[in-house]
Design a protein around this motif. Structure first.
Motif, PDB file in Angstrom:
ATOM      1  N   LYS A 224     -34.052 -24.035 -15.466  1.00 31.41           N
ATOM      2  CA  LYS A 224     -33.386 -23.938 -14.171  1.00 31.41           C
ATOM      3  C   LYS A 224     -32.553 -22.674 -14.119  1.00 31.41           C
ATOM      4  N   LYS A 225     -31.836 -22.416 -15.196  1.00 30.65           N
ATOM      5  CA  LYS A 225     -31.207 -21.106 -15.323  1.00 30.65           C
ATOM      6  C   LYS A 225     -31.354 -20.630 -16.757  1.00 30.65           C
ATOM      7  N   PHE A 226     -31.249 -19.351 -16.938  1.00 29.88           N
ATOM      8  CA  PHE A 226     -31.418 -18.794 -18.269  1.00 29.88           C
ATOM      9  C   PHE A 226     -30.244 -19.171 -19.156  1.00 29.88           C
ATOM     10  N   ASP A 227     -30.554 -19.795 -20.273  1.00 24.95           N
ATOM     11  CA  ASP A 227     -29.534 -20.208 -21.231  1.00 24.95           C
ATOM     12  C   ASP A 227     -30.072 -19.820 -22.605  1.00 24.95           C
ATOM     13  N   GLU A 228     -29.494 -18.780 -23.188  1.00 25.51           N
ATOM     14  CA  GLU A 228     -30.039 -18.226 -24.435  1.00 25.51           C
ATOM     15  C   GLU A 228     -30.096 -19.256 -25.547  1.00 25.51           C
ATOM     16  N   LYS A 229     -29.095 -20.149 -25.583  1.00 27.83           N
ATOM     17  CA  LYS A 229     -29.066 -21.166 -26.647  1.00 27.83           C
ATOM     18  C   LYS A 229     -30.255 -22.108 -26.525  1.00 27.83           C
ATOM     19  N   LYS A 230     -30.475 -22.546 -25.310  1.00 27.00           N
ATOM     20  CA  LYS A 230     -31.559 -23.499 -25.069  1.00 27.00           C
ATOM     21  C   LYS A 230     -32.928 -22.849 -25.341  1.00 27.00           C
ATOM     22  N   VAL A 231     -33.084 -21.630 -24.885  1.00 32.03           N
ATOM     23  CA  VAL A 231     -34.366 -20.940 -25.096  1.00 32.03           C
ATOM     24  C   VAL A 231     -34.608 -20.723 -26.590  1.00 32.03           C
ATOM     25  N   ASN A 232     -33.606 -20.220 -27.284  1.00 30.81           N
ATOM     26  CA  ASN A 232     -33.766 -20.002 -28.727  1.00 30.81           C
ATOM     27  C   ASN A 232     -34.086 -21.303 -29.464  1.00 30.81           C
ATOM     28  N   GLN A 233     -33.384 -22.336 -29.065  1.00 34.46           N
ATOM     29  CA  GLN A 233     -33.621 -23.653 -29.665  1.00 34.46           C
ATOM     30  C   GLN A 233     -35.098 -24.049 -29.499  1.00 34.46           C
ATOM     31  N   LEU A 253     -30.395 -13.268 -25.988  1.00 25.63           N
ATOM     32  CA  LEU A 253     -31.183 -14.065 -26.945  1.00 25.63           C
ATOM     33  C   LEU A 253     -30.905 -13.596 -28.374  1.00 25.63           C
ATOM     34  N   ILE A 254     -30.885 -12.280 -28.554  1.00 23.79           N
ATOM     35  CA  ILE A 254     -30.685 -11.738 -29.897  1.00 23.79           C
ATOM     36  C   ILE A 254     -29.262 -12.008 -30.384  1.00 23.79           C
ATOM     37  N   ASP A 255     -28.295 -11.827 -29.506  1.00 28.10           N
ATOM     38  CA  ASP A 255     -26.901 -12.079 -29.905  1.00 28.10           C
ATOM     39  C   ASP A 255     -26.712 -13.506 -30.386  1.00 28.10           C
ATOM     40  N   ASP A 256     -27.481 -14.397 -29.814  1.00 26.73           N
ATOM     41  CA  ASP A 256     -27.344 -15.818 -30.148  1.00 26.73           C
ATOM     42  C   ASP A 256     -28.059 -16.183 -31.455  1.00 26.73           C
ATOM     43  N   LEU A 257     -28.861 -15.253 -31.969  1.00 29.95           N
ATOM     44  CA  LEU A 257     -29.773 -15.629 -33.063  1.00 29.95           C
ATOM     45  C   LEU A 257     -29.145 -15.667 -34.444  1.00 29.95           C
ATOM     46  N   ASP A 258     -28.016 -15.001 -34.645  1.00 32.99           N
ATOM     47  CA  ASP A 258     -27.467 -14.875 -35.995  1.00 32.99           C
ATOM     48  C   ASP A 258     -28.485 -14.186 -36.885  1.00 32.99           C
ATOM     49  N   SER A 259     -28.987 -14.893 -37.864  1.00 36.44           N
ATOM     50  CA  SER A 259     -29.903 -14.200 -38.774  1.00 36.44           C
ATOM     51  C   SER A 259     -31.273 -14.868 -38.835  1.00 36.44           C
ATOM     52  N   ILE A 260     -31.490 -15.792 -37.910  1.00 36.43           N
ATOM     53  CA  ILE A 260     -32.773 -16.513 -37.938  1.00 36.43           C
ATOM     54  C   ILE A 260     -33.852 -15.709 -37.212  1.00 36.43           C
ATOM     55  N   GLN A 261     -35.021 -15.649 -37.815  1.00 38.40           N
ATOM     56  CA  GLN A 261     -36.154 -14.962 -37.179  1.00 38.40           C
ATOM     57  C   GLN A 261     -36.942 -15.901 -36.269  1.00 38.40           C
TER      58      GLN A 261
END
Lengths: 492, 492
Positions: A224-233, A253-261
């Motif tokens: 419904k709206k862009f949410d980097e946490k939800k998308v990354n999850q 999206l990248i800022d939310d990723l920490d170190s996970i690929q």
């Protein structure tokens, strides 16, 4: 020459693969047959109020399941959907409504208050909320078409282009079909594909995903709206293989990723809205995100040029090469230029619009021998990779939305104290770019006042964030405003 | 209505992905740019003898690298290629040559002796061997087209259909394009794809692989002749992800396998030429061979209906559902029938030919409201799966070649002692089917004599393997030969 047809694509999809998932949205899923059932239900209810007699119907939507159902219903009913941007002001919306001359608008009830405001501008417009459609009687008279005509107009989306006054881009069924074919020949297609859609369905970026879903038999995961946490999850959990983004989304999206690929199952990040900077691309490599940069516009029914990830660093700043069914040239005064010569980008292909709605003049200017003159400036290198230097009319792309300086200037010039106005974009970490204005005034006025004035007439994302008061604006010999110079002034 | 175009597809492919492999053949490989270089060389040489002024040129080829180059060269030159089957007799070939009225034939030098025989039939035909093209001067005047017109005829292949006299099926660039798009939407596309081609390039089964290669940017692995050992060796070594076969080829592949399974990288065995028997399908499951059964014909520019492997047992005997851009119906006297009712199979779609060359009568009969009447008999089940019961004119499919009983009957009836003739197919483990004939004679004659007589006039695969002497042939009230009955007689 006979007319070209394609089978009614939703009907055909349901016939071929009824149980495949069409849509994940709002924590549920719909198979193609379930989607079709709902679409036919809406068609039956809407025919009870003779909606099928309308040629054009406006839609005001968010990225919801019901929006998907309504967009398909309009295709089934043979009605051209006019996709309105819900961020527009009532005045802006009113212009598009009267420009088309449409009688009816279908809207998501979450825009109820927007509709109430709109009533002041367009008192005779019939407004039908999605909720109320459910209460219409079931006519049960609706018989879906067997085929769609390729040249019939499926959708209209407004864009400004070289003048400030928005123009309705007519997108045919054929335009959408060819766009989807160009994309599949470029990106391939597997049974595991699932396209993540966090871009608006009322923009071509989102609408084209909806079309690919039906043509490919592929699920959309709709946000419904862009949410980097939800998308990354979702991506990290293995959902989604392709996603369409603009660079501000990719940053988040990248800022939310920490170190996970990202997992290898995620195979394509389709990045629109201008070339990505090197640090961002390097981060993407680090996080195993394959970035396909793209160049496209409403008039080309989505991407028309893409740069595959293997070239992202060696061809830094390039938008890539055309999709298979498309051609690109660089022109100056209708003459084709050589590599590295800068000129206007012109495009050709069956995905390119046949013209703007009811704009004979603009169509004459912008279409030459089957080529569409984009108004964008760029060059090609010796291998044919496109580099876009300037978007038409100094287009500002802010958080994925197109902002046309001329449109904002027109509003500012409407203020009694503003003598001259020039708008340009400045860098913004969050939005990519944001609009700012330089004005020449006849009597002192506060910048807050001008901003408030603009806010009444313009969608929020178009409102200039800063007003600079200047003595004169940079103009060329023929008095044409030089917006590029403006940017240099402000940078100082 | 404006004309539709696609970029010159070989040129576009070379522009987009020059270094991808186009072809593995004869122990070498060619990238798309290497292929294009050779194609442009041939075009330059052929323009030195004004070949580009011809509208139609015959080609007599085997599955070689040079054949691929020549077929692309004809597309570049804007010449319609008339694909001759090298198994035809000079008389049969001569008919097709004069039917088109063509002046020139390009041939692989391995058919030199065939050409010498043909000279007796068509003394004025200009014959140019592939070898001799190499010795033509380089004109260097050739400028490749920017675009192909969708409605231009790209190729012609002869087929018999409902009457014994062969008809030239006109295949446009658009037909080939749409066929390839229908296939990609059904089978998907990945970077690893490589299509194994051991079916003849002069048939639509092989030619369509050549087109997909260019449109998808995918290599073909080309076999001069089908050799089950070589193919299995390649597949087991991980080469090839898709292969087109007929059931006799599939039998031989399986017989050669012993107990080794196909690797998962091999993702599609596209099986044409009639439904596969259950034991064969079960063996395929055992050997990890995913079989996609198909139904198609020269007139549909390759497959138009396919059955994915997950249905191969539950829908045993079915050819599947149409490709996405195509439609199928079952008709009786131009009226659509209901599920399970047997009637004529009619098909529609942009991949379907616009008609036979110079056959006004047949075109009027076979094309109704955009539908092509295949002449084949079948029904659909309640879910829309097609079951083909009888091929048109009791078509016999022998080792992947179409054999039309009427054509053989016409030859037999040409013998002074034959009063009536009826031909049908009987089962053959090796070829799927082989043709046999029943004849009513006026005076005693040996079957060997009739077979030898047929051999003079018919390609080897069409010559009846057995002649049955009968007193009369089964006919219906209107005296129409009942070939199905014939088969029952022989089975006894």
């Amino acid at each position: 020459m006979t007319k070209s047809y394609i089978p009614n694509w939703l009907k055909q999809r349901v016939f071929l693969t009824p149980s495949r998932v069409a849509l994940y949205a709002e924590d549920t899923s719909l198979s193609f047959s379930e989607l079709y059932e709902k679409v036919i239900d809406r068609c039956n209810r809407l025919t009870s109020i003779q909606l099928q007699e309308e040629s054009y119907v406006g839609v005001l939507i968010n990225n919801t399941k019901e929006a998907v159902i309504i967009l398909h219903s309009l295709q089934q009913l043979g009605i051209t959907a006019v996709l309105l941007n819900h961020r527009l002001t009532p005045i802006e919306m009113g212009f598009q409504i009267s420009d088309i001359g449409m009688n009816t608008i279908l809207y998501d009830q979450e825009f109820e208050s927007k509709m109430n405001e709109l009533k002041n501008v367009t008192p005779r417009l019939r407004m039908i909320s999605f909720d109320s459609i459910d209460h219409l009687p079931l006519a049960n008279r609706f018989i879906p078409k067997e085929r769609f005509e390729m040249d019939a107009t499926c959708s209209i989306m407004y864009t400004s282009g070289t003048t400030g006054r928005p123009k309705g881009v007519q997108q045919t069924f054929g335009n959408h079909w060819w766009s989807a074919m160009g994309s599949v020949l470029n990106l391939g297609l597997t049974e595991k594909d699932e396209w993540l859609c966090a871009v608006p369905l009322f923009h071509i970026s989102g609408y084209s995903i909806l079309m690919r879903s039906v043509l490919y038999g592929m699920p959309i995961r709709l946000y419904k709206k862009f949410d980097e946490k939800k998308v990354n999850q979702d991506i990290l959990a293995g959902s989604g293989t392709i996603m369409s983004v603009v660079s501000s989304m990719l940053h988040r999206l990248i800022d939310d990723l920490d170190s996970i690929q990202y997992p290898d199952s995620f195979r394509c990040m389709l990045l629109g809205g201008g070339p990505a900077p090197k640090p961002l691309l390097e981060e993407c490599i680090e996080f195993n995100i394959p970035v396909y940069q793209t160049y496209g516009m409403t008039e080309t029914a989505s991407q028309i040029v893409t740069l595959p990830p293997e070239y992202s660093i060696s061809k830094l700043g390039s938008a890539g090469k055309p999709l298979f069914p498309c051609e690109i040239e660089i022109w100056d005064k209708r003459k084709k230029l050589s590599p590295f010569e800068e000129g206007e980008i012109v495009v050709r292909g069956e995905n390119v619009t046949q013209g703007y709605y009811n704009r004979e003049e603009a169509n004459k200017e912008n279409f030459v021998d089957g080529w569409f003159l984009t108004g964008d400036i760029g060059f090609m290198d010796e291998e044919g990779f496109l580099f876009v230097k300037d978007r038409r009319s100094d287009l500002i792309i802010s958080g994925g939305e197109n902002v046309y300086p001329a449109e904002i200037e027109e509003v500012l010039l409407g203020h009694p104290l503003v003598k001259e106005a020039g708008v340009t974009g400045i860098e913004s970490e969050r939005w990519g770019q944001i609009p700012v204005a330089c004005v020449v005034i006849s009597k002192e006025i506060k910048s807050e006042e001008l901003i408030a004035y603009s806010r009444e007439k313009l969608a929020g994302y178009k409102v200039p964030r800063q007003i600079y008061f200047v003595d004169s604006l940079p103009r060329n010999a023929s008095n044409k405003l030089l917006r590029r110079e403006l940017r240099k002034w402000i940078d100082k």
